[in-house]
Write a protein that holds these residues in place. Structure first.
Motif, PDB file in Angstrom:
ATOM      1  N   THR A   2      -9.822 -16.468   0.214  1.00  0.00           N
ATOM      2  CA  THR A   2      -8.391 -16.203   0.255  1.00  0.00           C
ATOM      3  C   THR A   2      -7.953 -15.988   1.700  1.00  0.00           C
ATOM      4  N   HIS A   4      -5.480 -14.335   4.274  1.00  0.00           N
ATOM      5  CA  HIS A   4      -4.597 -13.187   4.325  1.00  0.00           C
ATOM      6  C   HIS A   4      -3.652 -13.325   5.511  1.00  0.00           C
ATOM      7  N   PRO A   5      -2.461 -12.757   5.397  1.00  0.00           N
ATOM      8  CA  PRO A   5      -1.538 -12.800   6.531  1.00  0.00           C
ATOM      9  C   PRO A   5      -2.081 -12.012   7.719  1.00  0.00           C
ATOM     10  N   HIS A   7      -0.873  -9.532   9.081  1.00  0.00           N
ATOM     11  CA  HIS A   7      -0.729  -8.080   8.954  1.00  0.00           C
ATOM     12  C   HIS A   7      -1.734  -7.488   7.978  1.00  0.00           C
ATOM     13  N   LEU A  10      -2.974  -6.145   2.654  1.00  0.00           N
ATOM     14  CA  LEU A  10      -1.973  -5.596   1.749  1.00  0.00           C
ATOM     15  C   LEU A  10      -0.716  -6.463   1.732  1.00  0.00           C
ATOM     16  N   THR A  11      -0.024  -6.440   0.613  1.00  0.00           N
ATOM     17  CA  THR A  11       1.283  -7.105   0.576  1.00  0.00           C
ATOM     18  C   THR A  11       2.275  -6.249   1.360  1.00  0.00           C
ATOM     19  N   GLU A  12       3.230  -6.910   1.981  1.00  0.00           N
ATOM     20  CA  GLU A  12       4.239  -6.176   2.742  1.00  0.00           C
ATOM     21  C   GLU A  12       5.187  -5.466   1.771  1.00  0.00           C
ATOM     22  N   PRO A  13       5.478  -4.178   2.005  1.00  0.00           N
ATOM     23  CA  PRO A  13       6.326  -3.446   1.065  1.00  0.00           C
ATOM     24  C   PRO A  13       7.789  -3.863   1.146  1.00  0.00           C
ATOM     25  N   GLU A  14       8.531  -3.411   0.165  1.00  0.00           N
ATOM     26  CA  GLU A  14       9.973  -3.647   0.141  1.00  0.00           C
ATOM     27  C   GLU A  14      10.601  -3.029   1.388  1.00  0.00           C
ATOM     28  N   ASN A  35       2.311  -6.429  13.814  1.00  0.00           N
ATOM     29  CA  ASN A  35       1.571  -6.597  12.556  1.00  0.00           C
ATOM     30  C   ASN A  35       1.179  -5.254  11.944  1.00  0.00           C
ATOM     31  N   ARG A  38       3.752  -3.507   9.729  1.00  0.00           N
ATOM     32  CA  ARG A  38       3.956  -4.001   8.361  1.00  0.00           C
ATOM     33  C   ARG A  38       2.974  -3.338   7.388  1.00  0.00           C
ATOM     34  N   HIS A  42       4.100   0.955   4.471  1.00  0.00           N
ATOM     35  CA  HIS A  42       3.848   1.570   3.170  1.00  0.00           C
ATOM     36  C   HIS A  42       4.130   3.078   3.205  1.00  0.00           C
TER      37      HIS A  42
END
Length: 202
Positions: A2, A4-5, A7, A10-14, A35, A38, A42
């Motif tokens: 996979t 990953h970005p 950053h 983890l997915t970037e939060p809202e 980076n 981001r 969280h």
């Protein structure tokens, strides 16, 4: 595998108002959102409290910008943290010159002033194996004029900077491409460890 970005894992939060404020601060200070910001998005409050404490410790220790650069660069290069090594190695080179930055990042303190060498050596000792330090290890700091309150502040400063690096490294954050591109050749050559800088600008 996979991908990953830059950053990290983890997915970037809202983007809440608190997160937006953090990002806006980055843009004002650096011209881009880092980076690592981001990931810390969280919990912007945790980031802010950590850096407030670091600022308090720097004041308690009477640390100049140059001295903070030496401590963070020595810690990061010992820990293998490319992100903080590039960021603070670059700042140290601007503040004190390429020779000083290169010496600290390469763990070669022969040409440093005694106070700088004492700070770099202590930061490495704390980072490498805190249980292996001895009372004698503090003597160069005392000889350079630091009292016990300052030595406490210096030690706590290094430890908390190490904790910050650990979060970023463990979660896969890559140094911003701009940090690498803006660093001097001396700093870029010295930072041959840790995660590779991002392939594209942040």
């Amino acid at each position: 595998m996979t991908e990953h970005p830059d950053h990290g894992f983890l997915t970037e939060p809202e983007v809440t108002p608190e997160v937006r404020a953090s990002y806006d601060s980055d843009v004002a200070d650096h011209g881009y959102v880092m980076n690592l910001s981001r990931v810390w998005a969280h919990s912007p409050a945790a980031h802010d409290r950590l850096f407030e404490l670091l600022a308090d410790l720097a004041r308690l220790g009477g640390l100049t910008f140059r001295q903070r650069g030496i401590l963070v660069s020595a810690m990061a290069s010992t820990a293998g943290d490319s992100y903080c090594a590039l960021a603070w190695g670059g700042r140290l080179a601007t503040e004190a010159g390429d020779a000083v930055a290169g010496s600290v990042l390469h763990h070669d303190d022969a040409g440093l002033e005694p106070a700088d060498a004492a700070l770099a050596a202590w930061a490495r000792a704390v980072t490498r194996d805190a249980n292996a330090t001895t009372a004698e290890d503090l003597e160069p700091l005392r000889a350079a004029g630091f009292d016990d309150r300052q030595i406490f502040a210096i030690t706590a400063f290094v430890a908390l900077r190490r904790a910050f690096s650990l979060v970023n490294d463990a979660l896969g954050v890559r140094p911003d491409r701009q940090l690498r591109d803006d660093a001097s050749p001396t700093v870029r050559e010295a930072v041959s460890f840790g995660r590779a800088p991002a392939d594209r600008p942040s």
